[in-house]
Design an enzyme around this catalytic site. Sequence first.
Site, PDB file in Angstrom:
ATOM      1  N   HIS A  99       0.822  -1.281   0.140  1.00  0.00           N
ATOM      2  CA  HIS A  99       0.504   0.073  -0.365  1.00  0.00           C
ATOM      3  C   HIS A  99       1.419   0.992  -0.333  1.00  0.00           C
ATOM      4  O   HIS A  99       1.812   1.258   0.941  1.00  0.00           O
ATOM      5  CB  HIS A  99      -0.641  -0.013   1.783  1.00  0.00           C
ATOM      6  CG  HIS A  99      -2.412  -0.898   1.642  1.00  0.00           C
ATOM      7  ND1 HIS A  99      -2.364  -1.710   2.051  1.00  0.00           N
ATOM      8  CD2 HIS A  99      -2.722  -1.625   0.087  1.00  0.00           C
ATOM      9  CE1 HIS A  99      -3.908  -3.057   2.052  1.00  0.00           C
ATOM     10  NE2 HIS A  99      -3.346  -2.745  -0.061  1.00  0.00           N
ATOM     11  N   GLU A 102       1.357   3.436   2.764  1.00  0.00           N
ATOM     12  CA  GLU A 102       2.207   3.036   4.111  1.00  0.00           C
ATOM     13  C   GLU A 102       3.425   3.472   4.271  1.00  0.00           C
ATOM     14  O   GLU A 102       4.561   2.111   4.728  1.00  0.00           O
ATOM     15  CB  GLU A 102       1.592   2.042   4.640  1.00  0.00           C
ATOM     16  CG  GLU A 102       0.018   1.928   4.519  1.00  0.00           C
ATOM     17  CD  GLU A 102      -0.964   0.615   4.718  1.00  0.00           C
ATOM     18  OE1 GLU A 102      -0.128  -1.010   4.814  1.00  0.00           O
ATOM     19  OE2 GLU A 102      -2.089   0.502   3.987  1.00  0.00           O
ATOM     20  N   ARG A 159      -3.452   4.806  -1.722  1.00  0.00           N
ATOM     21  CA  ARG A 159      -3.262   3.650  -1.631  1.00  0.00           C
ATOM     22  C   ARG A 159      -3.428   2.617  -2.630  1.00  0.00           C
ATOM     23  O   ARG A 159      -2.053   1.838  -1.902  1.00  0.00           O
ATOM     24  CB  ARG A 159      -4.548   2.848  -0.689  1.00  0.00           C
ATOM     25  CG  ARG A 159      -4.652   2.352  -0.334  1.00  0.00           C
ATOM     26  CD  ARG A 159      -6.079   1.821   0.525  1.00  0.00           C
ATOM     27  NE  ARG A 159      -6.469   0.343   0.849  1.00  0.00           N
ATOM     28  CZ  ARG A 159      -6.172  -0.729   1.798  1.00  0.00           C
ATOM     29  NH1 ARG A 159      -5.601  -0.413   2.510  1.00  0.00           N
ATOM     30  NH2 ARG A 159      -6.568  -1.650   1.995  1.00  0.00           N
ATOM     31  N   HIS A 230       2.756  -3.585   6.363  1.00  0.00           N
ATOM     32  CA  HIS A 230       1.253  -3.051   6.878  1.00  0.00           C
ATOM     33  C   HIS A 230       1.761  -1.499   7.743  1.00  0.00           C
ATOM     34  O   HIS A 230       2.640  -1.667   8.519  1.00  0.00           O
ATOM     35  CB  HIS A 230       0.957  -2.741   6.266  1.00  0.00           C
ATOM     36  CG  HIS A 230      -0.259  -4.076   4.850  1.00  0.00           C
ATOM     37  ND1 HIS A 230      -0.962  -3.727   4.102  1.00  0.00           N
ATOM     38  CD2 HIS A 230       1.439  -5.356   4.426  1.00  0.00           C
ATOM     39  CE1 HIS A 230      -0.475  -4.424   3.135  1.00  0.00           C
ATOM     40  NE2 HIS A 230       0.184  -5.575   3.427  1.00  0.00           N
ATOM     41  N   GLU A 304       0.931  -4.451  11.247  1.00  0.00           N
ATOM     42  CA  GLU A 304       0.520  -2.923  10.796  1.00  0.00           C
ATOM     43  C   GLU A 304       1.724  -2.613  11.992  1.00  0.00           C
ATOM     44  O   GLU A 304       1.607  -2.639  12.882  1.00  0.00           O
ATOM     45  CB  GLU A 304      -1.238  -3.323  11.004  1.00  0.00           C
ATOM     46  CG  GLU A 304      -1.541  -3.502  10.462  1.00  0.00           C
ATOM     47  CD  GLU A 304      -2.314  -3.555   8.896  1.00  0.00           C
ATOM     48  OE1 GLU A 304      -1.641  -2.097   8.523  1.00  0.00           O
ATOM     49  OE2 GLU A 304      -2.790  -3.734   8.105  1.00  0.00           O
TER      50      GLU A 304
END
Lengths: 374, 231
Positions: A99, A102, A159, A230, A304
């Site tokens: 993405h 990020e 994104r 991410h 994440e």
Amino acid sequence: MEKKTLTLWVLSLFLLVLKTSNSLEEGLESTRMHDYAKYHPMEEIYTWMEEVERGNPELVSSAVYGRTYEGSNITLLKLGLENPEGKEKKVIWVDCGIHAREWIAPAFCQWFVKEIVHSYKTNKKLEQMLQNLDVYVTPVVNVDGYIFTWANESTRLWRKSRSDPPPNSSCYGVDLNRNFNANWGTVGVSFDSCQNNYCGKAAGSEPEAKAVMDFVGKMVNQTLCFLTIHSAGQLILLPYGHPQITAPNYDELVAVGEAAAAEMKNVHGMGYTVGTSPQILYANSGSSRDWARLIGIPFSYTFELRDKGEFSHLLPEEQIQPACEEAYAGALSIIANVHDKTFNSGTRPNAAVSGVAMGILTIMVVSFTAGVKV
Amino acid sequence: MMATGELNPNHYPAQRAAKVVQHYLNTRYGSPYRLLGLQRVHSGNAEDVEDSGRKYQLEISVQEMIGNTTEKCSAEVLFPRGEGQRSPQVQASCEQLLKVNNTAQEEALYKLFKTNQSLLSAQNLPDSYGHIEPDMKPLWHLSIVASSAVMLNESTENTLYNMAQVANITQLATENDQVKFDCHVLLHEMVSQEIIHWKLLFTWSPPEGVKVLQMEQLPHCHDCEKPPNTN
């Protein structure tokens, strides 16, 4: 006459050695001068990859394994040492930047490589793992999207990829993490090309996703672990994104994930929650993590990274170092666990984790306090 | 199938409801020097309330981000069912929250806004690198507070909002004792992963706090670049 020729040879050899060691030095110097606590545009990341490879040929090689929609190289660095017994190497996969917005993820992949390069010679455990494992690191999968986020202030929060709009649409890009061949198009996706979780026209329709699937697909039998990085949210997600499907080794995935989260918390006190996406975030399909688990890679996780909403994807540069330090501890914890499970027979995961992780952590702490210049 | 009864505090239903409490607390108590962030959910419970909607009871920890203090709160969130889009109703009690004294700082800031020769304005808070100039932080905080009113209004059990960025904020002249701002904010909605643009008009003064006068969602800007010329 002979003496002069000999002297000439010796001199030339000496100069050759000097030049080679100088460029090695330069290679090391430039990787040392690359500021790992700053965000870098794609050109600088490509240059850095070349420098890391040139400066550490015994450890690092690179490969271009695909082209993005706009024709840019999708490049990985392969980190590994020769196995002293000539045994077949197993594979660890780490990808960052699926993405575009990020930014902490590509920053982490660079940090991850740097840490290994700077510590493998003095960390016996790491050296042993690199003799048994090849670690494939892709700093930026979605190169087109990443470059787009650097274009100007208004593109920073893009994104998706940058594929052309489908017919009857003016909206660019596909959510690459909904495009993988894993229950594609079933849940947590949109079929509207203007949406941020648009899953594309078919599973693997996007060159970036296809490149990963083709490359990793060829090594699936050797691949022990698939980590996809991410931001944000401070989560460790295990397969699957579909609420009604459970991975056969769910309990083990949780245990290894929790061990990683514990290591991460030890670094700077930040909490990372472990669970499946439908439990702790939202249901989704077509993710790289799910695809990896589905084709048989036993350990597959989405990291994440920071934060939990104060800055979200616009994580300040002064947080790059601490975010990467804790992520490194988490990633190493999983890799060590997976390695020990495979290569040290009879070692139970929990015991392996605490011993190995403590060892790695100690080395890390020592090298941090020794002021490793990055 | 909605989870009912005791909730796993780490799972998304309790987390989303708790985030709504954060937006409520910022709307009510937020200021340039008081910003609340959800830190942890300790426990949660959900039940269907006939003819009303779904009610969550939560025990959470909230962090005051500027002073870095943490406090436990009990809260109730009711997500209404039925016709029309109605905002969640929140009740929360966090005793310690208002005890932190930032009056001096607020008065100083207010005076600065009121007596400055030119009206203040700023863009991209934070910038692409996550950076905010220290002088601009109060404007960023004010925008978060104002945005919290929008995020509170817009929240449902299927959303999780955070303010991603202030695209721009401009001080407007006023005749009264309020300070007034016009701002364009980018909200990040986690479940859809969309960035939603809102324009807000709000006032602030130390005694009155932040009051949002107008809020308007802006149309989805796909690429913020012109589509190919099809003529």
